[in-house]
Design a protein around this motif. Structure first.
Motif, PDB file in Angstrom:
ATOM      1  N   MET A 245      89.179   9.853  39.450  1.00 19.66           N
ATOM      2  CA  MET A 245      88.680  11.195  39.267  1.00 19.66           C
ATOM      3  C   MET A 245      87.369  11.226  39.527  1.00 19.66           C
ATOM      4  N   TYR A 246      86.777  10.142  40.117  1.00 21.36           N
ATOM      5  CA  TYR A 246      84.765   9.721  40.561  1.00 21.36           C
ATOM      6  C   TYR A 246      85.611   9.332  41.743  1.00 21.36           C
ATOM      7  N   TYR A 247      86.649   9.530  43.017  1.00 19.98           N
ATOM      8  CA  TYR A 247      87.252   9.446  44.045  1.00 19.98           C
ATOM      9  C   TYR A 247      86.238  11.173  44.484  1.00 19.98           C
ATOM     10  N   CYS A 248      85.644  11.210  45.413  1.00 18.89           N
ATOM     11  CA  CYS A 248      85.191  12.219  46.369  1.00 18.89           C
ATOM     12  C   CYS A 248      86.336  12.784  47.181  1.00 18.89           C
ATOM     13  N   LYS A 249      86.103  13.612  47.886  1.00 18.79           N
ATOM     14  CA  LYS A 249      86.682  14.576  48.961  1.00 18.79           C
ATOM     15  C   LYS A 249      86.303  13.788  49.975  1.00 18.79           C
ATOM     16  N   TYR A 250      85.575  13.120  50.419  1.00 20.88           N
ATOM     17  CA  TYR A 250      85.346  11.762  51.298  1.00 20.88           C
ATOM     18  C   TYR A 250      86.275  10.627  51.395  1.00 20.88           C
ATOM     19  N   GLY A 251      86.074  10.322  49.766  1.00 25.80           N
ATOM     20  CA  GLY A 251      87.380   9.666  49.611  1.00 25.80           C
ATOM     21  C   GLY A 251      87.027   7.813  48.920  1.00 25.80           C
ATOM     22  N   PHE A 252      85.407   8.070  48.987  1.00 19.74           N
ATOM     23  CA  PHE A 252      85.223   6.726  47.605  1.00 19.74           C
ATOM     24  C   PHE A 252      84.758   7.179  46.878  1.00 19.74           C
ATOM     25  N   PRO A 253      84.215   6.540  45.369  1.00 24.72           N
ATOM     26  CA  PRO A 253      83.956   6.491  44.141  1.00 24.72           C
ATOM     27  C   PRO A 253      82.722   7.146  44.420  1.00 24.72           C
ATOM     28  N   SER A 254      82.240   8.141  43.388  1.00 25.63           N
ATOM     29  CA  SER A 254      81.534   8.588  43.743  1.00 25.63           C
ATOM     30  C   SER A 254      80.987   9.529  42.105  1.00 25.63           C
ATOM     31  N   ILE A 255      79.809   9.573  41.717  1.00 26.40           N
ATOM     32  CA  ILE A 255      78.456  10.451  40.726  1.00 26.40           C
ATOM     33  C   ILE A 255      78.379  12.169  41.272  1.00 26.40           C
ATOM     34  N   LEU A 256      78.887  13.011  40.736  1.00 21.42           N
ATOM     35  CA  LEU A 256      78.308  14.140  41.347  1.00 21.42           C
ATOM     36  C   LEU A 256      76.813  14.186  41.026  1.00 21.42           C
ATOM     37  N   LEU A 257      75.780  14.686  42.514  1.00 20.51           N
ATOM     38  CA  LEU A 257      74.535  14.928  41.760  1.00 20.51           C
ATOM     39  C   LEU A 257      74.345  16.300  42.040  1.00 20.51           C
ATOM     40  N   GLN A 258      74.179  17.799  41.444  1.00 16.66           N
ATOM     41  CA  GLN A 258      73.266  18.984  41.955  1.00 16.66           C
ATOM     42  C   GLN A 258      72.096  19.193  41.132  1.00 16.66           C
ATOM     43  N   VAL A 259      71.484  19.279  42.472  1.00 17.81           N
ATOM     44  CA  VAL A 259      70.141  19.931  42.401  1.00 17.81           C
ATOM     45  C   VAL A 259      69.910  21.563  42.942  1.00 17.81           C
ATOM     46  N   VAL A 260      68.676  21.998  42.374  1.00 18.18           N
ATOM     47  CA  VAL A 260      68.084  22.957  43.043  1.00 18.18           C
ATOM     48  C   VAL A 260      66.614  22.746  43.238  1.00 18.18           C
ATOM     49  N   ALA A 261      66.654  23.057  44.792  1.00 19.02           N
ATOM     50  CA  ALA A 261      65.183  22.304  45.270  1.00 19.02           C
ATOM     51  C   ALA A 261      64.174  23.540  45.327  1.00 19.02           C
ATOM     52  N   ASP A 262      63.263  24.039  45.219  1.00 13.99           N
ATOM     53  CA  ASP A 262      62.015  24.912  45.682  1.00 13.99           C
ATOM     54  C   ASP A 262      61.909  25.211  47.798  1.00 13.99           C
ATOM     55  N   SER A 263      61.172  26.035  47.712  1.00 10.72           N
ATOM     56  CA  SER A 263      61.539  25.597  49.659  1.00 10.72           C
ATOM     57  C   SER A 263      60.255  24.639  49.815  1.00 10.72           C
ATOM     58  N   LYS A 264      59.411  23.812  49.669  1.00  9.11           N
ATOM     59  CA  LYS A 264      58.752  22.859  49.454  1.00  9.11           C
ATOM     60  C   LYS A 264      59.866  21.206  49.286  1.00  9.11           C
ATOM     61  N   HIS A 283      80.955  21.882  38.407  1.00 12.34           N
ATOM     62  CA  HIS A 283      80.244  20.895  38.133  1.00 12.34           C
ATOM     63  C   HIS A 283      79.322  21.757  37.616  1.00 12.34           C
ATOM     64  N   PHE A 284      78.732  22.807  38.315  1.00 17.98           N
ATOM     65  CA  PHE A 284      77.816  24.005  38.473  1.00 17.98           C
ATOM     66  C   PHE A 284      77.746  24.857  36.912  1.00 17.98           C
ATOM     67  N   ARG A 285      79.429  25.170  36.637  1.00 16.52           N
ATOM     68  CA  ARG A 285      79.955  25.748  35.312  1.00 16.52           C
ATOM     69  C   ARG A 285      79.334  25.072  34.096  1.00 16.52           C
ATOM     70  N   ASP A 286      79.792  23.889  34.167  1.00 10.15           N
ATOM     71  CA  ASP A 286      79.543  22.589  33.270  1.00 10.15           C
ATOM     72  C   ASP A 286      77.999  22.341  32.978  1.00 10.15           C
ATOM     73  N   SER A 287      76.710  23.021  33.848  1.00  9.83           N
ATOM     74  CA  SER A 287      75.389  22.386  34.363  1.00  9.83           C
ATOM     75  C   SER A 287      74.899  23.255  32.652  1.00  9.83           C
ATOM     76  N   LEU A 288      73.896  22.623  32.127  1.00  9.57           N
ATOM     77  CA  LEU A 288      73.056  23.924  31.094  1.00  9.57           C
ATOM     78  C   LEU A 288      72.243  24.700  31.863  1.00  9.57           C
ATOM     79  N   LEU A 289      71.302  24.682  33.713  1.00 15.84           N
ATOM     80  CA  LEU A 289      71.487  25.437  34.449  1.00 15.84           C
ATOM     81  C   LEU A 289      72.436  27.083  34.023  1.00 15.84           C
ATOM     82  N   TYR A 290      73.435  26.886  34.808  1.00 15.95           N
ATOM     83  CA  TYR A 290      74.857  27.635  34.105  1.00 15.95           C
ATOM     84  C   TYR A 290      74.881  28.632  33.360  1.00 15.95           C
ATOM     85  N   ASN A 291      74.558  27.843  31.816  1.00 14.99           N
ATOM     86  CA  ASN A 291      74.707  28.607  30.824  1.00 14.99           C
ATOM     87  C   ASN A 291      73.477  29.372  30.015  1.00 14.99           C
TER      88      ASN A 291
END
Length: 445
Positions: A245-264, A283-291
């Motif tokens: 489950m750690y292998y992303c669509k690009y083929g390497f083991p990873s952890i998923l990071l989700q960020v929201v940024a402003d215009s700066k 991932h977005f639906r599991d986030s505190l922000l979504y809830n």
């Protein structure tokens, strides 16, 4: 005087005595006092024969050779020996000299450039981090100075150094380097996070965010852009359950990071909750922000009217995220809609570019995120710590490094969940109203 040279002079004395036995300086009765007068060449010159001159000449030559002969270098001590010391350029003393003495003798641009090359940020930003973390580090009773410990961790985060490399550089045990890294990143991710990563709920911040995005996109009321990125793990332990489950669509083991940024390109929300094999929408639906958004816990109070639609502040994302009333996505991923839809998609992607560049800056500044060489248990806090440091740099307007290039994304829009249907339909109405309004404004120019 060197002992071997004294012996050599003694031998020359006997040679002189052999050549000129009449000289009173070398008689048996005076030989006992020689050791006190040997360093006085004038006494030797009192002889009238040729032998004293020969003796003095030879002694002078030998003295010159002895004083100019190269010294044999001492054998370096073994790194494992108890007398081994840290390299001077990375020792506490060298750091103290740099940070308290040399630093004030340097011009600010030169000083800050040197600091960035060592620790990833300028000296003023570094001192801000130290001042905020020092009370907590002091409580831990660490044997090293607080600023030195923070500098050590920042050098690891900015250069992606391994424990082994850092331990060798600072002449410390790897377990101690690990302990200090875990402590500092944990403090950054917990104590400094609430201060430097905040959801914009105040009207002042909402106005700043929406105005910034409107200048970029011509779309009103955008308050943020969301995106996800896989953070590559240096290695994945074989005993990890569901390691695939750690292998992303690009083929390497990873952890998923989700960020929201402003215009700066400042992050106002960060989420690290899923292995790299998860898709962005899950991932977005599991986030505190979504809830918080879907439950109505966050209601942004800056509504405008667009073609009869009540439009509150919203975030924008690519087609991998669900279309909702508070998250608008493009009509298509390859601009295959009508002219109004394509104009909206182009404008939306300009806004979304800010978060892409923010992620590129994050991985460009803190290169440990390009190949995360920490234990899996400490990976999330290390990622969040780097996000906090990124915000500090952006707020201080630090020079932006070369962007880390993310692989191109592709995929299909996610399915709408049952509990999202009303949000989805309202999002469709908002998107259409905004697209028609934008196209009309562009056509009238």
């Amino acid at each position: 005087m060197d002992q071997s040279f004294l012996i050599m002079l003694s031998n020359l004395l006997h040679l002189h005595n052999h050549l000129d036995p009449t000289n009173s300086l070398l008689s048996d009765s005076s030989s006992a006092s020689y050791s006190a007068d040997v360093s006085s060449p004038a006494s030797i010159l009192t002889s009238t024969s040729a032998a004293p001159i020969l003796f003095f000449t030879l002694a002078s030559v030998l003295s010159y050779l002895a004083s100019n002969s190269p010294k044999k270098p001492s054998k370096p001590s073994s790194p494992s020996s108890s007398s081994s010391k840290p390299p001077s350029e990375f020792s506490v003393a060298a750091f103290r000299a740099l940070s308290t003495e040399r630093i004030w003798a340097m011009e600010a641009p030169l000083r800050d450039a040197q600091w960035r090359s060592l620790y990833g940020l300028s000296y003023p930003v570094f001192t801000t981090v130290v001042d905020k973390l020092k009370p907590y580090i002091t409580q831990s009773q660490l044997s090293l100075p607080s600023d030195y410990a923070v500098a050590m961790v920042l050098s690891r985060l900015s250069h992606g150094l391994s424990l082994k490399t850092l331990a060798s550089r600072y002449a410390l045990e790897p377990y101690l380097i690990s302990k200090i890294t875990n402590m500092v990143t944990r403090l950054l991710a917990t104590k400094l996070y609430p201060e430097f990563i905040k959801i914009p709920v105040s009207r002042r911040r909402l106005v700043e965010n929406t105005q910034g995005f409107q200048e970029l996109t011509s779309l009103p009321n955008i308050c943020g852009a969301v995106d996800s990125t896989p953070v590559k793990l240096h290695k994945l332990s074989p005993d990890v359950i569901n390691g695939s489950m750690y292998y992303c669509k690009y083929g390497f083991p990873s952890i998923l990071l989700q960020v929201v940024a402003d215009s700066k390109k400042v992050f106002w929300d960060v989420c690290v909750k899923a292995p790299g094999g998860y898709d962005d929408s899950t991932h977005f639906r599991d986030s505190l922000l979504y809830n918080r958004l879907i439950s109505g816990d966050i209601v942004w109070d800056k509504a405008i009217n667009v073609r009869g639609q009540h439009v509150r502040p919203y975030i924008v994302g690519d087609w991998c995220f669900p279309l909702l009333s508070f998250l608008l996505t493009p009509f298509s991923y390859n601009r295959t809609g009508n002219p109004g839809q394509n104009a909206f998609d182009e404008a939306l992607m300009k806004g979304r570019k800010t978060v892409e560049e923010a992620i590129g800056l994050l991985k460009g500044r803190w290169r440990i995120l390009q190949d995360l060489n920490v234990g899996l248990n400490h990976a999330p806090q290390t990622i969040v710590a780097c996000c906090v440091l990124h915000n500090l740099c952006q707020i201080a307007r630090e020079p932006e490094p070369e962007l880390w290039k993310e692989p191109e994304e592709n995929g299909q829009p996610p399915k709408v969940l049952e509990n999202e249907k009303s949000f989805h339909y309202y999002g469709e109405s908002l998107r259409k109203a905004l697209a028609d309004d934008l196209y009309q404004r562009l056509s009238s120019r």
